[in-house]
Scaffold this motif. Structure first.
Motif, PDB file in Angstrom:
ATOM      1  N   LEU A 117       0.860  -1.183   0.000  1.00 25.82           N
ATOM      2  CA  LEU A 117       0.000   0.000   0.000  1.00 25.82           C
ATOM      3  C   LEU A 117       0.894   1.229   0.000  1.00 25.82           C
ATOM      4  O   LEU A 117       2.031   1.184   0.499  1.00 25.82           O
ATOM      5  N   ARG A 118       0.363   2.311  -0.534  1.00 28.70           N
ATOM      6  CA  ARG A 118       1.065   3.589  -0.470  1.00 28.70           C
ATOM      7  C   ARG A 118       0.168   4.610   0.185  1.00 28.70           C
ATOM      8  O   ARG A 118      -0.912   4.929  -0.338  1.00 28.70           O
ATOM      9  N   LEU A 119       0.603   5.111   1.319  1.00 36.74           N
ATOM     10  CA  LEU A 119      -0.135   6.135   2.033  1.00 36.74           C
ATOM     11  C   LEU A 119       0.347   7.508   1.587  1.00 36.74           C
ATOM     12  O   LEU A 119       1.531   7.709   1.322  1.00 36.74           O
ATOM     13  N   SER A 120      -0.583   8.445   1.541  1.00 40.75           N
ATOM     14  CA  SER A 120      -0.264   9.831   1.230  1.00 40.75           C
ATOM     15  C   SER A 120      -0.772  10.732   2.341  1.00 40.75           C
ATOM     16  O   SER A 120      -1.801  10.435   2.961  1.00 40.75           O
ATOM     17  N   CYS A 121      -0.069  11.805   2.565  1.00 41.25           N
ATOM     18  CA  CYS A 121      -0.501  12.813   3.532  1.00 41.25           C
ATOM     19  C   CYS A 121      -0.412  14.171   2.839  1.00 41.25           C
ATOM     20  O   CYS A 121       0.680  14.673   2.596  1.00 41.25           O
ATOM     21  N   THR A 122      -1.558  14.717   2.501  1.00 40.25           N
ATOM     22  CA  THR A 122      -1.577  16.043   1.912  1.00 40.25           C
ATOM     23  C   THR A 122      -1.692  17.075   3.017  1.00 40.25           C
ATOM     24  O   THR A 122      -2.358  16.833   4.036  1.00 40.25           O
ATOM     25  N   TYR A 152       4.678  10.716   1.941  1.00 41.97           N
ATOM     26  CA  TYR A 152       4.263   9.398   1.484  1.00 41.97           C
ATOM     27  C   TYR A 152       4.863   8.311   2.367  1.00 41.97           C
ATOM     28  O   TYR A 152       5.913   8.499   2.976  1.00 41.97           O
ATOM     29  N   LEU A 153       4.196   7.175   2.383  1.00 40.77           N
ATOM     30  CA  LEU A 153       4.740   5.989   3.034  1.00 40.77           C
ATOM     31  C   LEU A 153       4.446   4.798   2.124  1.00 40.77           C
ATOM     32  O   LEU A 153       3.292   4.384   2.002  1.00 40.77           O
ATOM     33  N   GLN A 154       5.479   4.300   1.483  1.00 43.60           N
ATOM     34  CA  GLN A 154       5.346   3.102   0.664  1.00 43.60           C
ATOM     35  C   GLN A 154       5.549   1.891   1.563  1.00 43.60           C
ATOM     36  O   GLN A 154       6.600   1.771   2.201  1.00 43.60           O
ATOM     37  N   LEU A 209       9.165  12.503   0.822  1.00 45.80           N
ATOM     38  CA  LEU A 209       8.527  13.809   0.955  1.00 45.80           C
ATOM     39  C   LEU A 209       8.666  14.576  -0.340  1.00 45.80           C
ATOM     40  O   LEU A 209       9.767  14.700  -0.883  1.00 45.80           O
ATOM     41  N   ASP A 210       7.551  15.067  -0.850  1.00 45.08           N
ATOM     42  CA  ASP A 210       7.571  16.036  -1.952  1.00 45.08           C
ATOM     43  C   ASP A 210       7.702  17.393  -1.299  1.00 45.08           C
ATOM     44  O   ASP A 210       6.725  17.922  -0.756  1.00 45.08           O
TER      45      ASP A 210
END
Length: 126
Positions: free
Chosen positions: A18-23, A80-82, A72-73
């Motif tokens: 899973l890939r988590l995103s944090c906007t 992100y967390l892959q 991190l972008d």
């Protein structure tokens, strides 16, 4: 006031990914630490991985090292967390966190972080 919102959680079988995103909004380069924490039912919230942005230095908990990768972008302050090779014991609610402007502390301590998202659930079945 900064705001963080996680997405990307779900249910997967063991060994899945899973890939988590944090906007985020309201964060600047002064918010030096960003991190992922997780909390399983009946357990303490624990740090999974974090980044000290000024040095682009990434910390990773031993329990996920080699399986999870934080990135991190910097332009959008999206974290992100892959997560690869997931295990049932990775089942938890995952939270994104950021320190206050100019804040410092231990990367794995909850007290280092001022801003938190609402979390996203990750469930891994065997």
């Amino acid at each position: 006031q900064a705001q963080l919102k996680e997405s990307g959680g779900g249910s997967v079988q063991a060994q899945g990914s899973l890939r988590l995103s944090c906007t985020t909004s309201g964060l600047t380069d002064q918010n030096q630490y960003m991190a992922w924490f997780r909390q399983a039912p009946g357990e303490e919230r624990e740090a999974v991985a974090a980044i000290y942005a000024p040095a682009d230095f990434i910390f990773t908990a031993d329990s996920v090292k080699g399986r999870f990768t934080l990135s991190l972008d910097a332009a959008t302050k999206t974290l992100y967390l892959q997560m690869n090779h997931l295990k049932p014991e990775d089942t938890a609610r995952y939270y994104c966190a950021a320190s206050r402007a100019g804040g410092a502390g231990v990367w794995s301590a909850q007290s280092t972080y001022t801003y938190w998202g609402q979390g996203t659930q990750v469930t891994v079945s065997s």
